[in-house]
Design a protein around this motif. Structure first.
Motif, mmCIF file in Angstrom:
data_model
loop_
_atom_site.group_PDB
_atom_site.id
_atom_site.type_symbol
_atom_site.label_atom_id
_atom_site.label_comp_id
_atom_site.label_asym_id
_atom_site.label_seq_id
_atom_site.Cartn_x
_atom_site.Cartn_y
_atom_site.Cartn_z
ATOM 1 N N ALA A 129 -18.709 86.669 -10.497
ATOM 2 C CA ALA A 129 -18.983 87.055 -9.113
ATOM 3 C C ALA A 129 -19.334 85.836 -8.263
ATOM 4 O O ALA A 129 -19.041 85.803 -7.063
ATOM 5 C CB ALA A 129 -20.119 88.076 -9.072
ATOM 6 N N GLU A 134 -14.306 90.110 -7.196
ATOM 7 C CA GLU A 134 -14.847 91.442 -6.975
ATOM 8 C C GLU A 134 -14.905 92.202 -8.303
ATOM 9 O O GLU A 134 -14.211 91.831 -9.261
ATOM 10 C CB GLU A 134 -13.978 92.206 -5.975
ATOM 11 N N PRO A 135 -15.736 93.281 -8.362
ATOM 12 C CA PRO A 135 -15.861 94.046 -9.618
ATOM 13 C C PRO A 135 -14.533 94.505 -10.196
ATOM 14 O O PRO A 135 -14.337 94.460 -11.419
ATOM 15 C CB PRO A 135 -16.739 95.232 -9.209
ATOM 16 N N HIS A 136 -13.613 94.943 -9.333
ATOM 17 C CA HIS A 136 -12.338 95.419 -9.864
ATOM 18 C C HIS A 136 -11.476 94.271 -10.387
ATOM 19 O O HIS A 136 -10.524 94.493 -11.138
ATOM 20 C CB HIS A 136 -11.568 96.185 -8.783
ATOM 21 N N GLU A 137 -11.835 93.034 -10.010
ATOM 22 C CA GLU A 137 -11.097 91.861 -10.483
ATOM 23 C C GLU A 137 -11.682 91.303 -11.773
ATOM 24 O O GLU A 137 -10.943 90.930 -12.689
ATOM 25 C CB GLU A 137 -11.091 90.778 -9.395
#
Length: 257
Positions: A129, A134-137
């Protein structure tokens, strides 16, 4: 012969028509050279700089006390031998301590991955991060690393702790590099005392030879480390000149008293 064999890492990439990077194009077009032999260069710098400066200061100090050239040469060679052993041992212990520290942290990190894998996974997410993912990445990256414990461990060592795995031969190589570099540097200021029997005349010749060597070494050091070569040459020569002048003045002061 590949550039990596000379301590240089080469990266190549090329963007395909679709905007991605094709694996078939990785060795074509753009190449970046990165110097990766910094540890060896550092050891050479430590050894040569001290080798040039310390025997130079010693010889200058003894010359100021009106000691015959052969005594200065004998004392200088003894100092070079002792200094090479001492500096080499210091390099060995430093590299060994670095390797021991890495192994301790590796064992601790390995135990944490086994005992608290969820906490370690959160740490991976936090690290990624920070790079703007991003979280979905970063989610798939975290899941992939959890399936590969060895890659997970290496990732945590490098990106969490900032530690690179040391070469197991590094300690011995460091000791030998520093010791040999010290001896090479230490012989330079003593050479005039081999050929000139009068200490004061030999000292002036030693000053000229050593300052020239310091300038050359400083310039080369600047080229290798990416610093400004001319400034590096001047700084290196200045340090050697100050050290020898201080030793000479001290010997004169002791002699006068």
């Amino acid at each position: 012969m590949m550039a990596a064999e000379h301590g240089w890492a080469v990266k190549s990439s090329r963007t395909s028509a679709s905007g991605g990077v094709s694996s078939e194009m990785l060795l074509e077009d753009h190449q970046e050279k990165h110097f990766t032999a910094s540890d060896v260069v550092r050891d050479v710098i430590i050894g040569v700089s001290d080798g040039l400066t310390v025997p130079f200061a010693l010889a200058a100090g003894l010359s100021g006390a009106n000691v015959p050239s052969y005594i200065i040469l004998t004392a200088g060679l003894a100092e070079v031998a002792a200094g090479a052993i001492s500096m080499g041992l210091g390099g060995y212990l430093a590299a060994k301590s670095e390797a021991d520290h890495y192994m301790r942290e590796l064992k601790r990190e390995q135990e944490e991955i086994i005992a608290v894998p969820d906490n370690e996974a959160v740490e991976i997410a936090e690290i990624l991060a920070k790079y703007g993912l991003e979280p979905h990445e970063y989610g798939p990256v975290v899941n992939s690393l959890r399936k590969n414990p060895q890659a997970w461990l290496e990732f945590m060592m490098k990106f969490e702790l900032g530690l690179e795995k040391p070469d197991p031969k590094r300690a011995l190589q460091s000791a030998l590099t520093i010791a040999v570099s010290y001896m090479v540097g230490g012989v330079v200021p003593l050479l005039p005392y081999v050929f000139i029997p009068t200490a004061m005349k030999a000292m002036f010749a030693s000053i000229g030879v050593t300052l020239a060597a310091l300038l050359f070494f400083g310039y080369a050091k600047g080229r290798f480390t990416g610093d400004r070569p001319l400034l590096s040459a001047i700084q290196t020569a200045f340090i050697g000149a100050v050290a020898s002048a201080a030793a000479y003045a001290m010997a004169k002061a002791v002699q006068a008293s």
